[in-house]
Scaffold this active site. Sequence first.
Site, mmCIF file in Angstrom:
data_model
loop_
_atom_site.group_PDB
_atom_site.id
_atom_site.type_symbol
_atom_site.label_atom_id
_atom_site.label_comp_id
_atom_site.label_asym_id
_atom_site.label_seq_id
_atom_site.Cartn_x
_atom_site.Cartn_y
_atom_site.Cartn_z
ATOM 1 N N SER A 91 0.814 -1.209 0.000
ATOM 2 C CA SER A 91 0.000 0.000 0.000
ATOM 3 C C SER A 91 0.851 1.264 0.000
ATOM 4 O O SER A 91 1.511 1.572 -0.976
ATOM 5 C CB SER A 91 -0.965 -0.027 1.194
ATOM 6 O OG SER A 91 -1.825 1.074 1.191
ATOM 7 N N ASP A 151 -2.558 6.158 -3.270
ATOM 8 C CA ASP A 151 -1.456 5.442 -2.649
ATOM 9 C C ASP A 151 -0.989 4.340 -3.593
ATOM 10 O O ASP A 151 -1.424 4.260 -4.745
ATOM 11 C CB ASP A 151 -1.888 4.878 -1.301
ATOM 12 C CG ASP A 151 -3.096 3.955 -1.402
ATOM 13 O OD1 ASP A 151 -3.834 4.044 -2.407
ATOM 14 O OD2 ASP A 151 -3.320 3.147 -0.478
ATOM 15 N N ASP A 172 -1.452 1.129 -3.930
ATOM 16 C CA ASP A 172 -2.354 0.119 -4.490
ATOM 17 C C ASP A 172 -3.699 0.682 -4.915
ATOM 18 O O ASP A 172 -4.589 -0.073 -5.306
ATOM 19 C CB ASP A 172 -2.541 -1.035 -3.510
ATOM 20 C CG ASP A 172 -3.272 -0.637 -2.234
ATOM 21 O OD1 ASP A 172 -3.217 0.549 -1.858
ATOM 22 O OD2 ASP A 172 -3.897 -1.511 -1.609
ATOM 23 N N ASP A 178 -6.280 2.166 -3.368
ATOM 24 C CA ASP A 178 -7.554 2.072 -2.654
ATOM 25 C C ASP A 178 -7.877 3.334 -1.867
ATOM 26 O O ASP A 178 -8.902 3.405 -1.189
ATOM 27 C CB ASP A 178 -7.603 0.837 -1.750
ATOM 28 C CG ASP A 178 -6.621 0.883 -0.592
ATOM 29 O OD1 ASP A 178 -5.765 1.785 -0.553
ATOM 30 O OD2 ASP A 178 -6.705 -0.013 0.280
#
Length: 452
Positions: free
Chosen positions: A94, A237, A239, A241
């Site tokens: 992340s 960020d 990833d 999400d």
Amino acid sequence: MEVFGSSGTRGIVNESLTPSFAMEVAQAAGSVWDDDRVGIARDTRVTGEMIADAVASGLASVGTDIDRLGVTPTPAAQAYAERAGIPVVIVTASHNPPEFNGIKLVGSDGVGLSVDELERIEEVFLADASDTRAWNEVGRSRRVETANDDYLDELLDVVDVDRIAGANLTVALDPGHGAASLTSPQFFRALGCDVVTVNAQPDGHFPGRDAEPIPENLDDLGRLVQATDADLGIAHDGDGDRAVFFDETGEYMEGDATLAALVAAELDPGETTVSAVNVSQRLVDAVSAADAELELTPIGSTYIVSRIRELQKQGISVPIAGEGNGGLFFPRYRLARDGAFTAARFLELVASRNASEIVAPYSGYHNIRVNLTYEDRTERDAMLDAAAEWARDVDVELSTQDGIRLDYGDAWVLTRPSGTEPLIRLYAEAGSEQRAQELVDHVREALERGRQ
């Protein structure tokens, strides 16, 4: 939980997170899951392919076939899980620095696993009780090339494309070299926006900025908004999400303020929203104005998801939930954090008025966040014990639901260890920056006494 934190398991690659560790976690998950096939997705980190290969080996060794999705944002991987009806292992750290990687487990409903489900997998892992198969029963892999495109199609079906396109908006986008570099530029252009980008080439070294979308990492985005006269700046960020925003003047908008604005737009009387113990007074104000309810959990998406599920089982409507770090849930869409969907919902508001006007009612607070490092668990525990002893002597409301939170009425401060990094995090909010800084300084002094 020893293995899984509030958002999966993470560590520095080839130190605390090794290929053998990843393989064993995958073996345990595959042994617990009653599924013939499992998907694997990853973000752009340079170690992602290696760790994904280890995960694939672990799953295959317990007889599970594998869908290899490649570089895929976490929300796209969760959409694939729901669409295909299979669990997915996401290899991602992340927002952590490039030397980190991690593993997040998603169920066949597209939702991150509950604490109970993670604990069952952890028990198998710790007991070394994975159900490995004979040589002629191992799983096989296939590549899936359509996960990102299918995800984009689904997004376009659930947002108000006409409203956004009709506003002729310009969007400045910073995907931070992460997995959303492969999806968000196309998505916002499909919404009819003019899109200008920075740090939009996938690169697991994160050369343009660190993966965490916090103000000190986003100067380029602020300048891009100003230079292009954009209506909104959007950052993700690693990833994809989460989404954080800059207004039309190039100023960073506090995540707690945008969360409050979105909650105010979404929440009806009698409904409930869920957030974490580092909740801002901004959100409290928005929920109160809506004549709705606020539920608090420990920090981390796993805990928020679990509480939303419990409330839904009770027949309670939870249309929106999340934290002020840009990680929001819209459960009617999917019980998953999705940076692109969150940004689209904010663009629906920007279609009618300036971003700065949307958050103006929630601008009367100042937030400070500080991270303190520690050498080992012994030092961490000594620091936290010192802070707890200090907090007990302060004559204000004290909560220990997740860390140590002191609520002064006009301000609050929270101390808690990170679930993913060797850090103790300090959060403070007050009506003035000076007051928030004073609160942080008091707690930091107590923590440092424990270090001695």
